[in-house]
Design a protein around this motif. Structure first.
Motif, PDB file in Angstrom:
ATOM      1  N   ARG A   1      -1.880  15.031   9.575  1.00 14.38           N
ATOM      2  CA  ARG A   1      -3.237  14.461   9.603  1.00 14.38           C
ATOM      3  C   ARG A   1      -3.528  13.707   8.311  1.00 14.38           C
ATOM      4  NH1 ARG A   1      -7.457  17.500  12.310  1.00 14.38           N
ATOM      5  NH2 ARG A   1      -8.828  15.962  11.341  1.00 14.38           N
ATOM      6  N   LEU A   2      -3.105  14.251   7.180  1.00 16.17           N
ATOM      7  CA  LEU A   2      -3.305  13.562   5.903  1.00 16.17           C
ATOM      8  C   LEU A   2      -2.567  12.224   5.893  1.00 16.17           C
ATOM      9  CD1 LEU A   2      -3.053  16.608   3.495  1.00 16.17           C
ATOM     10  CD2 LEU A   2      -5.060  15.131   3.756  1.00 16.17           C
ATOM     11  N   VAL A   3      -1.317  12.220   6.347  1.00 22.46           N
ATOM     12  CA  VAL A   3      -0.538  10.977   6.398  1.00 22.46           C
ATOM     13  C   VAL A   3      -1.219   9.961   7.312  1.00 22.46           C
ATOM     14  CG1 VAL A   3       1.655   9.951   7.147  1.00 22.46           C
ATOM     15  CG2 VAL A   3       1.657  12.052   5.795  1.00 22.46           C
ATOM     16  N   GLU A   4      -1.678  10.401   8.470  1.00 25.80           N
ATOM     17  CA  GLU A   4      -2.353   9.488   9.400  1.00 25.80           C
ATOM     18  C   GLU A   4      -3.627   8.923   8.780  1.00 25.80           C
ATOM     19  OE1 GLU A   4      -1.182   8.171  12.158  1.00 25.80           O
ATOM     20  OE2 GLU A   4       0.617   9.359  11.775  1.00 25.80           O
ATOM     21  N   THR A   5      -4.339   9.747   8.037  1.00 25.12           N
ATOM     22  CA  THR A   5      -5.588   9.290   7.422  1.00 25.12           C
ATOM     23  C   THR A   5      -5.329   8.224   6.374  1.00 25.12           C
ATOM     24  OG1 THR A   5      -6.642  11.417   7.866  1.00 25.12           O
ATOM     25  CG2 THR A   5      -7.636  10.044   6.146  1.00 25.12           C
ATOM     26  N   VAL A   6      -4.364   8.432   5.506  1.00 22.13           N
ATOM     27  CA  VAL A   6      -4.091   7.408   4.488  1.00 22.13           C
ATOM     28  C   VAL A   6      -3.470   6.172   5.141  1.00 22.13           C
ATOM     29  CG1 VAL A   6      -1.783   8.017   3.609  1.00 22.13           C
ATOM     30  CG2 VAL A   6      -3.522   7.186   2.041  1.00 22.13           C
ATOM     31  N   GLY A   7      -2.724   6.365   6.216  1.00 25.58           N
ATOM     32  CA  GLY A   7      -2.194   5.226   6.961  1.00 25.58           C
ATOM     33  C   GLY A   7      -3.317   4.387   7.562  1.00 25.58           C
ATOM     34  N   GLN A   8      -4.343   5.047   8.099  1.00 24.37           N
ATOM     35  CA  GLN A   8      -5.485   4.323   8.658  1.00 24.37           C
ATOM     36  C   GLN A   8      -6.266   3.594   7.563  1.00 24.37           C
ATOM     37  OE1 GLN A   8      -6.184   3.910  12.036  1.00 24.37           O
ATOM     38  NE2 GLN A   8      -7.440   2.307  11.112  1.00 24.37           N
ATOM     39  N   TRP A   9      -6.387   4.242   6.411  1.00 24.25           N
ATOM     40  CA  TRP A   9      -7.040   3.598   5.269  1.00 24.25           C
ATOM     41  C   TRP A   9      -6.317   2.293   4.931  1.00 24.25           C
ATOM     42  CZ3 TRP A   9      -4.284   2.963   0.688  1.00 24.25           C
ATOM     43  CH2 TRP A   9      -4.988   2.378  -0.360  1.00 24.25           C
TER      44      TRP A   9
ATOM     45  N   ARG B   1       6.960   3.148   6.190  1.00 24.42           N
ATOM     46  CA  ARG B   1       6.593   3.407   7.589  1.00 24.42           C
ATOM     47  C   ARG B   1       5.792   2.217   8.086  1.00 24.42           C
ATOM     48  NH1 ARG B   1       2.596   8.274   9.633  1.00 24.42           N
ATOM     49  NH2 ARG B   1       2.309   7.458  11.730  1.00 24.42           N
ATOM     50  N   ASP B   2       6.152   1.689   9.245  1.00 25.14           N
ATOM     51  CA  ASP B   2       5.357   0.636   9.865  1.00 25.14           C
ATOM     52  C   ASP B   2       4.054   1.231  10.371  1.00 25.14           C
ATOM     53  OD1 ASP B   2       7.163  -1.438   9.403  1.00 25.14           O
ATOM     54  OD2 ASP B   2       8.239  -1.064  11.289  1.00 25.14           O
ATOM     55  N   LEU B   3       2.973   0.485  10.200  1.00 25.92           N
ATOM     56  CA  LEU B   3       1.658   0.949  10.629  1.00 25.92           C
ATOM     57  C   LEU B   3       1.200   0.304  11.939  1.00 25.92           C
ATOM     58  CD1 LEU B   3      -0.186   0.948   7.194  1.00 25.92           C
ATOM     59  CD2 LEU B   3       0.741   2.914   8.447  1.00 25.92           C
ATOM     60  N   ASP B   4       1.971  -0.649  12.447  1.00 23.84           N
ATOM     61  CA  ASP B   4       1.593  -1.329  13.690  1.00 23.84           C
ATOM     62  C   ASP B   4       1.715  -0.419  14.891  1.00 23.84           C
ATOM     63  OD1 ASP B   4       1.178  -3.601  12.147  1.00 23.84           O
ATOM     64  OD2 ASP B   4       3.243  -4.272  12.418  1.00 23.84           O
TER      65      ASP B   4
ATOM     66  N   ALA C   1      -2.995  -3.653   5.791  1.00 21.44           N
ATOM     67  CA  ALA C   1      -1.583  -3.329   5.579  1.00 21.44           C
ATOM     68  C   ALA C   1      -0.865  -3.148   6.911  1.00 21.44           C
ATOM     69  CB  ALA C   1      -1.453  -2.055   4.747  1.00 21.44           C
ATOM     70  N   SER C   2       0.373  -3.567   6.954  1.00 18.38           N
ATOM     71  CA  SER C   2       1.202  -3.338   8.130  1.00 18.38           C
ATOM     72  C   SER C   2       2.286  -2.299   7.847  1.00 18.38           C
ATOM     73  CB  SER C   2       1.854  -4.640   8.598  1.00 18.38           C
ATOM     74  OG  SER C   2       2.677  -5.173   7.573  1.00 18.38           O
ATOM     75  N   ARG C   3       2.413  -1.927   6.570  1.00 14.40           N
ATOM     76  CA  ARG C   3       3.417  -0.936   6.180  1.00 14.40           C
ATOM     77  C   ARG C   3       2.815  -0.032   5.103  1.00 14.40           C
ATOM     78  NH1 ARG C   3       9.197  -3.391   5.254  1.00 14.40           N
ATOM     79  NH2 ARG C   3       9.823  -1.958   6.870  1.00 14.40           N
ATOM     80  N   LEU C   4       3.288   1.201   5.073  1.00 14.58           N
ATOM     81  CA  LEU C   4       2.865   2.171   4.068  1.00 14.58           C
ATOM     82  C   LEU C   4       4.117   2.686   3.370  1.00 14.58           C
ATOM     83  CD1 LEU C   4       0.467   3.817   2.881  1.00 14.58           C
ATOM     84  CD2 LEU C   4       0.978   5.561   4.610  1.00 14.58           C
ATOM     85  N   TYR C   5       4.089   2.695   2.058  1.00 15.07           N
ATOM     86  CA  TYR C   5       5.232   3.106   1.256  1.00 15.07           C
ATOM     87  C   TYR C   5       4.943   4.419   0.536  1.00 15.07           C
ATOM     88  CZ  TYR C   5       6.895  -1.699   1.778  1.00 15.07           C
ATOM     89  OH  TYR C   5       7.328  -2.893   2.285  1.00 15.07           O
TER      90      TYR C   5
ATOM     91  N   TYR D   1       0.854  -1.195   0.000  1.00 16.52           N
ATOM     92  CA  TYR D   1       0.000   0.000   0.000  1.00 16.52           C
ATOM     93  C   TYR D   1       0.881   1.234   0.000  1.00 16.52           C
ATOM     94  CZ  TYR D   1      -3.894  -3.062   0.681  1.00 16.52           C
ATOM     95  OH  TYR D   1      -4.839  -4.028   0.486  1.00 16.52           O
ATOM     96  N   TRP D   2       0.454   2.216  -0.783  1.00 19.99           N
ATOM     97  CA  TRP D   2       1.280   3.384  -1.051  1.00 19.99           C
ATOM     98  C   TRP D   2       0.514   4.678  -0.816  1.00 19.99           C
ATOM     99  CZ3 TRP D   2       6.356   3.311  -3.157  1.00 19.99           C
ATOM    100  CH2 TRP D   2       6.880   2.018  -3.298  1.00 19.99           C
ATOM    101  N   MET D   3       1.267   5.691  -0.499  1.00 25.53           N
ATOM    102  CA  MET D   3       0.769   7.045  -0.358  1.00 25.53           C
ATOM    103  C   MET D   3       1.258   7.822  -1.581  1.00 25.53           C
ATOM    104  SD  MET D   3       1.683   9.499   2.815  1.00 25.53           S
ATOM    105  CE  MET D   3       2.986  10.484   2.113  1.00 25.53           C
ATOM    106  N   TYR D   4       0.353   8.556  -2.205  1.00 24.09           N
ATOM    107  CA  TYR D   4       0.696   9.311  -3.415  1.00 24.09           C
ATOM    108  C   TYR D   4       0.210  10.752  -3.315  1.00 24.09           C
ATOM    109  CZ  TYR D   4       1.222   4.686  -5.617  1.00 24.09           C
ATOM    110  OH  TYR D   4       1.604   3.417  -5.930  1.00 24.09           O
ATOM    111  N   GLY D   5       0.882  11.620  -4.024  1.00 30.00           N
ATOM    112  CA  GLY D   5       0.382  12.960  -4.314  1.00 30.00           C
ATOM    113  C   GLY D   5      -0.017  13.811  -3.129  1.00 30.00           C
ATOM    114  N   MET D   6       0.730  13.771  -2.034  1.00 26.68           N
ATOM    115  CA  MET D   6       0.356  14.613  -0.909  1.00 26.68           C
ATOM    116  C   MET D   6       0.723  16.064  -1.187  1.00 26.68           C
ATOM    117  SD  MET D   6       1.000  14.586   3.140  1.00 26.68           S
ATOM    118  CE  MET D   6       2.504  15.477   3.109  1.00 26.68           C
TER     119      MET D   6
END
Length: 164
Positions: A102-110, A161-164, A116-120, A83-88
């Motif tokens: 807050r945006l990073v936390e929101t996509v991390g929660q998604w 980033r680890d999401l755990d 997912a246990s990690r976000l790239y 799972y990836w984060m794009y276009g912030m």
């Protein structure tokens, strides 16, 4: 600025004009940070923007009813099952207010909600302030470096980033 003034929510088809406005602003503000260009994106039809807002995973940050930031989440065909984060992006007047975190936390929660246990993410090597921010919120370099599809002269650094 208090958190009560900031709302971060998933975009819907009805948000297409706000998404278009903030996305085009981002492409003008920091063109080297994105895989698409203003010149290409400004030609999108209203219908294409509606589809992007309704079918893609976009989150919008609002302050006092105005969209001041965006982020997208998704998967990456080159790295199946991740799972990836794009276009912030956060508009300059709202930077330093906590909206980006807050945006990073929101996509991390998604991503977490999908198992997912990690976000790239990929960050353009020439945008140092973005890389510094990502490190501040817990992302670490993976060591992978790739060239940008639309401009092979630019390199992208992979971070996780680890999401755990």
């Amino acid at each position: 600025m208090s958190d009560e003034q900031i709302i971060v929510r998933r975009a819907t088809g009805a948000d297409w004009e706000a998404l278009r406005a903030i996305r085009l602003e981002s492409l003008l503000d920091t063109p080297e940070a994105y895989g698409s260009t203003y010149e290409n994106s400004v030609t999108w039809s209203d219908e294409r923007w509606r589809l992007a807002a309704s079918q893609s995973v976009y989150f919008l940050a609002e302050r006092d009813g105005h969209v001041v930031g965006m982020i997208s989440g998704g998967t990456n065909d080159r790295h199946r099952g991740t799972y990836w984060m794009y276009g912030m992006y956060v508009t300059p007047a709202a930077r330093g207010t906590g909206i980006a975190a807050r945006l990073v936390e929101t996509v991390g929660q998604w991503a977490r909600d999908l198992g997912a246990s990690r976000l790239y993410l990929h960050v353009t090597s020439s945008v140092g302030r973005a890389r510094a921010f990502y490190e501040k919120v817990g992302f670490e370099p993976t060591g992978d470096v790739i060239t940008m599809d639309r401009d092979p002269s630019m390199t992208l650094l992979s971070m996780v980033r680890d999401l755990d």
